[in-house]
Write a protein that holds these residues in place. Structure first.
Motif, PDB file in Angstrom:
ATOM      1  N   MET A 535       0.829  -1.214   0.000  1.00 59.45           N
ATOM      2  CA  MET A 535       0.000   0.000   0.000  1.00 59.45           C
ATOM      3  C   MET A 535       0.865   1.266   0.000  1.00 59.45           C
ATOM      4  SD  MET A 535      -3.087  -1.092  -0.145  1.00 59.45           S
ATOM      5  CE  MET A 535      -2.389  -2.399  -1.170  1.00 59.45           C
ATOM      6  N   PHE A 536       1.919   1.259   0.789  1.00 56.86           N
ATOM      7  CA  PHE A 536       2.809   2.434   0.834  1.00 56.86           C
ATOM      8  C   PHE A 536       3.497   2.650  -0.521  1.00 56.86           C
ATOM      9  CE2 PHE A 536       3.292   1.632   5.625  1.00 56.86           C
ATOM     10  CZ  PHE A 536       2.357   2.592   5.938  1.00 56.86           C
ATOM     11  N   ALA A 537       3.857   1.554  -1.174  1.00 60.86           N
ATOM     12  CA  ALA A 537       4.514   1.672  -2.495  1.00 60.86           C
ATOM     13  C   ALA A 537       3.564   2.311  -3.507  1.00 60.86           C
ATOM     14  CB  ALA A 537       4.966   0.297  -2.974  1.00 60.86           C
ATOM     15  N   VAL A 538       2.290   1.886  -3.478  1.00 60.67           N
ATOM     16  CA  VAL A 538       1.290   2.482  -4.375  1.00 60.67           C
ATOM     17  C   VAL A 538       1.102   3.960  -4.037  1.00 60.67           C
ATOM     18  CG1 VAL A 538      -1.127   2.437  -5.081  1.00 60.67           C
ATOM     19  CG2 VAL A 538       0.106   0.284  -4.757  1.00 60.67           C
ATOM     20  N   ALA A 539       0.997   4.258  -2.736  1.00 63.49           N
ATOM     21  CA  ALA A 539       0.803   5.644  -2.301  1.00 63.49           C
ATOM     22  C   ALA A 539       1.967   6.529  -2.736  1.00 63.49           C
ATOM     23  CB  ALA A 539       0.646   5.692  -0.777  1.00 63.49           C
ATOM     24  N   LYS A 540       3.189   6.036  -2.551  1.00 64.62           N
ATOM     25  CA  LYS A 540       4.373   6.812  -2.940  1.00 64.62           C
ATOM     26  C   LYS A 540       4.384   7.072  -4.444  1.00 64.62           C
ATOM     27  CE  LYS A 540       9.449   6.712  -2.913  1.00 64.62           C
ATOM     28  NZ  LYS A 540       9.517   7.066  -4.353  1.00 64.62           N
ATOM     29  N   ASP A 541       4.060   6.052  -5.220  1.00 61.91           N
ATOM     30  CA  ASP A 541       4.044   6.195  -6.679  1.00 61.91           C
ATOM     31  C   ASP A 541       3.033   7.265  -7.104  1.00 61.91           C
ATOM     32  OD1 ASP A 541       4.686   5.433  -9.394  1.00 61.91           O
ATOM     33  OD2 ASP A 541       2.728   4.466  -9.455  1.00 61.91           O
ATOM     34  N   ILE A 542       1.843   7.232  -6.510  1.00 57.08           N
ATOM     35  CA  ILE A 542       0.797   8.208  -6.846  1.00 57.08           C
ATOM     36  C   ILE A 542       1.218   9.617  -6.456  1.00 57.08           C
ATOM     37  CG2 ILE A 542      -1.557   8.971  -6.300  1.00 57.08           C
ATOM     38  CD1 ILE A 542      -2.266   5.974  -5.919  1.00 57.08           C
ATOM     39  N   MET A 543       1.749   9.756  -5.246  1.00 56.75           N
ATOM     40  CA  MET A 543       2.101  11.087  -4.757  1.00 56.75           C
ATOM     41  C   MET A 543       3.312  11.673  -5.484  1.00 56.75           C
ATOM     42  SD  MET A 543       1.353  10.796  -0.699  1.00 56.75           S
ATOM     43  CE  MET A 543      -0.322  10.525  -0.108  1.00 56.75           C
ATOM     44  N   ASP A 544       4.244  10.828  -5.858  1.00 53.93           N
ATOM     45  CA  ASP A 544       5.380  11.322  -6.640  1.00 53.93           C
ATOM     46  C   ASP A 544       4.907  11.927  -7.961  1.00 53.93           C
ATOM     47  OD1 ASP A 544       7.187  10.605  -4.729  1.00 53.93           O
ATOM     48  OD2 ASP A 544       7.958   8.825  -5.770  1.00 53.93           O
ATOM     49  N   VAL A 545       3.884  11.286  -8.556  1.00 52.75           N
ATOM     50  CA  VAL A 545       3.350  11.777  -9.836  1.00 52.75           C
ATOM     51  C   VAL A 545       2.482  13.012  -9.634  1.00 52.75           C
ATOM     52  CG1 VAL A 545       1.800  11.231 -11.760  1.00 52.75           C
ATOM     53  CG2 VAL A 545       3.455   9.526 -10.956  1.00 52.75           C
ATOM     54  N   SER A 546       1.571  12.965  -8.669  1.00 55.81           N
ATOM     55  CA  SER A 546       0.575  14.025  -8.517  1.00 55.81           C
ATOM     56  C   SER A 546       1.071  15.221  -7.713  1.00 55.81           C
ATOM     57  CB  SER A 546      -0.698  13.466  -7.872  1.00 55.81           C
ATOM     58  OG  SER A 546      -0.403  12.900  -6.606  1.00 55.81           O
ATOM     59  N   LEU A 547       1.957  14.995  -6.745  1.00 54.04           N
ATOM     60  CA  LEU A 547       2.422  16.078  -5.877  1.00 54.04           C
ATOM     61  C   LEU A 547       3.904  16.398  -6.056  1.00 54.04           C
ATOM     62  CD1 LEU A 547       0.667  14.938  -2.555  1.00 54.04           C
ATOM     63  CD2 LEU A 547      -0.177  16.608  -4.212  1.00 54.04           C
ATOM     64  N   GLY A 548       4.660  15.452  -6.572  1.00 52.97           N
ATOM     65  CA  GLY A 548       6.104  15.628  -6.687  1.00 52.97           C
ATOM     66  C   GLY A 548       6.814  14.935  -5.543  1.00 52.97           C
ATOM     67  N   PRO A 549       8.007  14.390  -5.775  1.00 54.38           N
ATOM     68  CA  PRO A 549       8.700  13.610  -4.739  1.00 54.38           C
ATOM     69  C   PRO A 549       9.145  14.422  -3.535  1.00 54.38           C
ATOM     70  CG  PRO A 549      10.109  13.929  -6.661  1.00 54.38           C
ATOM     71  CD  PRO A 549       8.755  14.419  -7.046  1.00 54.38           C
ATOM     72  N   ASN A 550       9.203  15.761  -3.662  1.00 53.53           N
ATOM     73  CA  ASN A 550       9.655  16.591  -2.539  1.00 53.53           C
ATOM     74  C   ASN A 550       8.500  17.163  -1.716  1.00 53.53           C
ATOM     75  OD1 ASN A 550      12.406  16.259  -3.193  1.00 53.53           O
ATOM     76  ND2 ASN A 550      12.273  17.889  -4.732  1.00 53.53           N
ATOM     77  N   HIS A 551       7.277  16.818  -2.080  1.00 58.42           N
ATOM     78  CA  HIS A 551       6.128  17.274  -1.287  1.00 58.42           C
ATOM     79  C   HIS A 551       6.161  16.568   0.066  1.00 58.42           C
ATOM     80  CE1 HIS A 551       1.926  17.785  -0.009  1.00 58.42           C
ATOM     81  NE2 HIS A 551       1.886  18.815  -0.858  1.00 58.42           N
ATOM     82  N   VAL A 552       5.726  17.272   1.106  1.00 59.45           N
ATOM     83  CA  VAL A 552       5.777  16.724   2.466  1.00 59.45           C
ATOM     84  C   VAL A 552       5.073  15.377   2.562  1.00 59.45           C
ATOM     85  CG1 VAL A 552       5.015  17.096   4.843  1.00 59.45           C
ATOM     86  CG2 VAL A 552       5.997  18.995   3.545  1.00 59.45           C
ATOM     87  N   ASP A 553       3.898  15.274   1.943  1.00 54.38           N
ATOM     88  CA  ASP A 553       3.144  14.028   2.042  1.00 54.38           C
ATOM     89  C   ASP A 553       3.804  12.905   1.237  1.00 54.38           C
ATOM     90  OD1 ASP A 553       1.272  15.192   3.720  1.00 54.38           O
ATOM     91  OD2 ASP A 553       0.049  15.901   2.045  1.00 54.38           O
TER      92      ASP A 553
END
Length: 630
Positions: A535-553
């Motif tokens: 689940m964390f891997a999926v979440a990280k993949d989504i957030m890297d795309v939608s928010l950017g890898p340097n976003h706090v979340d």
């Protein structure tokens, strides 16, 4: 949209063949009374030309009926029990009179009455165009969708019979579009989607093969795209709906001049669609273009400009540009007041108060709302919204007792409305309950908040077009249960939310990422580190795309992934992801000194474990905290 289709039907009737006058036809019959069966065939053909050219002008090549090799009537039976030729002429004239009466009818009652008469005289496959015209008329008039559907089905059956194994026609696509619209009205969204997709395929092929005039295809294709957007929105597939709106814009841009009101309307629709999926960056340029066109075409004091400014206010608020939002709201309120649009003005004033709360101007917000209360009816939904907005200001002032009193008054109103509301009103009631729950959540009254959200969910589950809202509410319930320690209860809500939001907003929407991250935290808490890591891997993949890898979340999701691998004893992977955490915090500079210090500390502990060092497993933190519900 529907008027375009009706006008197109009228344009499609330009190839009407005038029937042979009755006297000439009788003379022809008397001259050929003793002729062979071929003359009977010729007579049948002349009648067939009249019927089909009248009803299916784009389908039939009229000369085809005179081709001796392809004449569909060559083998017709000519037994003596057929009506005498003179009787045929009378029947043809009666049918012609009925058709002309139907064409000139102006009221729904006359059209329905004449169509019923035509059904007694015509064969089923001769009534397609009339059935389609009547169905479109009833749809435009807001008639019962079931009735509209019945006429659309008659039209489609007729067109399918007429074309046989040949290519479907523009009229077939129009009938399918009407069936899609009727099924949407009946909330049969899957059926509607099927008909509309078929219509879309036919239209794209007609356009590609140059089988029709593009000017005839475009208005129907535009109607289909808008209806597809409606159906997909109702099914919660909002990202897909936006693509259909973009296609409708492409058609409008070809059809109308740049800067026209018609194009402005599509800009507004796209802005609204992007707001619905919380993509305010994409919504802003469309909303600005719509307002500029409406200002130029209708003037700065038009109602359309005022409504456009309200949308801009919502967008700027979503972008946390609250001063700009308040300015747009002020300009909108001035116009609404001039036009005497009281209901819209009250909504705009409530919006203004919420913007002042966002800016920390709590006393000003309360002052505005006290004035608005006097403009609303006692027990009205609008007054309930005023109480909810007032509670927001009071909560921020830490005046919890007064805030709770406002929320109790709002709930009393909502309870009365809940039992007697239409579907559209129930959506507003559900949204209001959700807002009330959020205020209780802000006061750490989690039990009340969860109870209100569960009530909201029970309303939304009855409304199939609100799947996206259902997913959002389920996600909030799951997060509150997780945060308050009821982890096993949280899991089914979070799992349900993930599926619904993925269908509604797309697999890469940041909201879906938050849900997967919280689901990972729940699995980790339940001692299921492998499921948590997934689940964390999926979440990280989504957030890297939608928010950017340097976003706090995004960083927090990566941190949680590192902890999940540590919980599984896979310290080499845990170290790898912890390095990514450190790199990301480094991009934040001095503003993230404390976070960087903690990340480096955890990195050293993980590195020692990876090397088989003496750090106790208990000292390596494997507890993930859920992300706040955005």
């Amino acid at each position: 949209m529907k008027s375009l289709s009706i006008s197109l039907i009228r344009r499609l009737q330009f190839h009407k063949f005038k029937p042979i006058p009755p006297l000439l036809r009788l003379n022809h019959i008397s001259d050929t009374a003793s002729s062979s069966s071929s003359s009977s065939s010729l007579l049948s053909s002349s009648r067939t030309i009249f019927t089909h050219s009248k009803l299916y002008p784009p389908i039939v090549n009229n000369h085809h009926f005179w081709d001796k090799n392809n004449n569909p009537c060559r083998n017709l039976n000519t037994h003596a029990d057929e009506p005498p030729p003179a009787e045929e002429a009378i029947i043809d004239q009666e049918k012609l009179d009925l058709e002309e009466a139907f064409e000139s009818a102006t009221t729904t009652e006359d059209m329905v009455r004449l169509f019923k008469q035509m059904e007694l005289s015509f064969q089923g496959n001769e009534l397609g165009l009339s059935a389609l015209k009547l169905g479109l008329h009833l749809d435009r008039e807001g008639d019962d969708p079931e009735t509209v559907l019945s006429y659309a089905e008659k039209a489609l059956r007729s067109f399918d019979v007429a074309t046989g194994d040949n290519k479907p026609t523009l009229l077939t696509a129009m009938a399918l579009q009407l069936m899609g619209s009727a099924n949407y009205g009946l909330k049969r969204f899957s059926d509607g989607l099927g008909y509309l997709n078929r219509a879309n395929r036919i239209l794209v092929k007609l356009e590609k093969d140059n089988d029709c005039n593009p000017e005839d295809v475009r208005p129907v294709l535009h109607a289909v795209q808008l209806e597809l957007a409606n159906v997909k929105n109702a099914m919660g597939r909002r990202e897909e709906a936006i693509e259909n709106l973009k296609k409708s814009l492409e058609i409008k841009e070809v059809t109308f001049e740049e800067g026209s009101k018609e194009i402005a309307a599509v800009y507004r629709s796209l802005a609204d669609a992007y707001v619905a999926v919380l993509n305010f960056d994409e919504a802003l340029p469309y909303a600005l273009k719509a307002v500029e066109i409406h200002k130029k075409e209708l003037g700065s004091n038009s109602a359309e400009v005022a409504n456009g400014r309200r949308v801009l206010g919502v967008i700027y608020s979503g972008l946390e540009m609250h001063d700009k939002a308040l300015e747009q709201n002020r300009l909108a309120r001035r116009v609404l007041k001039n036009w005497g649009m009281k209901v819209e003005l009250v909504r705009a004033e409530i919006d203004a108060a919420n913007m002042k709360v966002a800016l920390g101007k709590y006393d000003e917000a309360i002052e505005v709302l006290r004035g608005v209360v006097e403009e609303t009816e006692e027990g009205s939904e609008m007054r309930g919204m005023v109480f909810i907005s007032m509670s927001k200001a009071l909560v921020n002032q830490q005046k919890f007792a007064e805030a709770k009193k406002c929320l109790e008054l709002a709930c009393e109103i909502l309870e009365k409305k809940e039992g007697s509301s239409s579907s559209s009103s129930l959506v507003e009631v559900a949204e209001a309950y959700s807002e009330v729950a959020m205020q209780y959540e802000s006061m750490n009254e989690f039990e009340i908040a969860i109870s209100l959200l569960q009530r909201t969910l029970s309303i939304l589950e009855k409304l199939p077009q609100e799947q996206h809202s259902e997913g959002s509410v389920a996600a909030r319930i799951g997060w509150l249960l997780l945060f308050s320690g009821r982890v096993s209860q949280a899991v089914p809500y979070l799992e349900s939310a993930a599926e619904r939001l993925k269908e509604s907003f797309g697999a890469k929407h940041f909201g879906v990422g938050y849900v997967y991250n919280n689901l990972g935290a729940a699995y980790l808490e339940l001692g299921r580190p492998q499921s948590a890591a997934q689940m964390f891997a999926v979440a990280k993949d989504i957030m890297d795309v939608s928010l950017g890898p340097n976003h706090v979340d995004s960083i927090d999701a990566c941190q949680n992934l590192s902890k999940a691998y540590a919980g599984m004893g896979n310290y080499s992977l845990a170290v790898e992801f912890q390095q990514q955490v450190i790199k990301a915090w480094d991009n934040h500079g001095d503003s993230a000194k404390d976070e960087m210090k903690e990340a480096k500390k955890l990195f050293e502990e993980l590195r020692l474990k990876a090397r088989g060092g003496g750090v106790s497993t208990d000292k390596v933190s494997t507890k993930a905290l859920p992300l706040p519900k955005k």
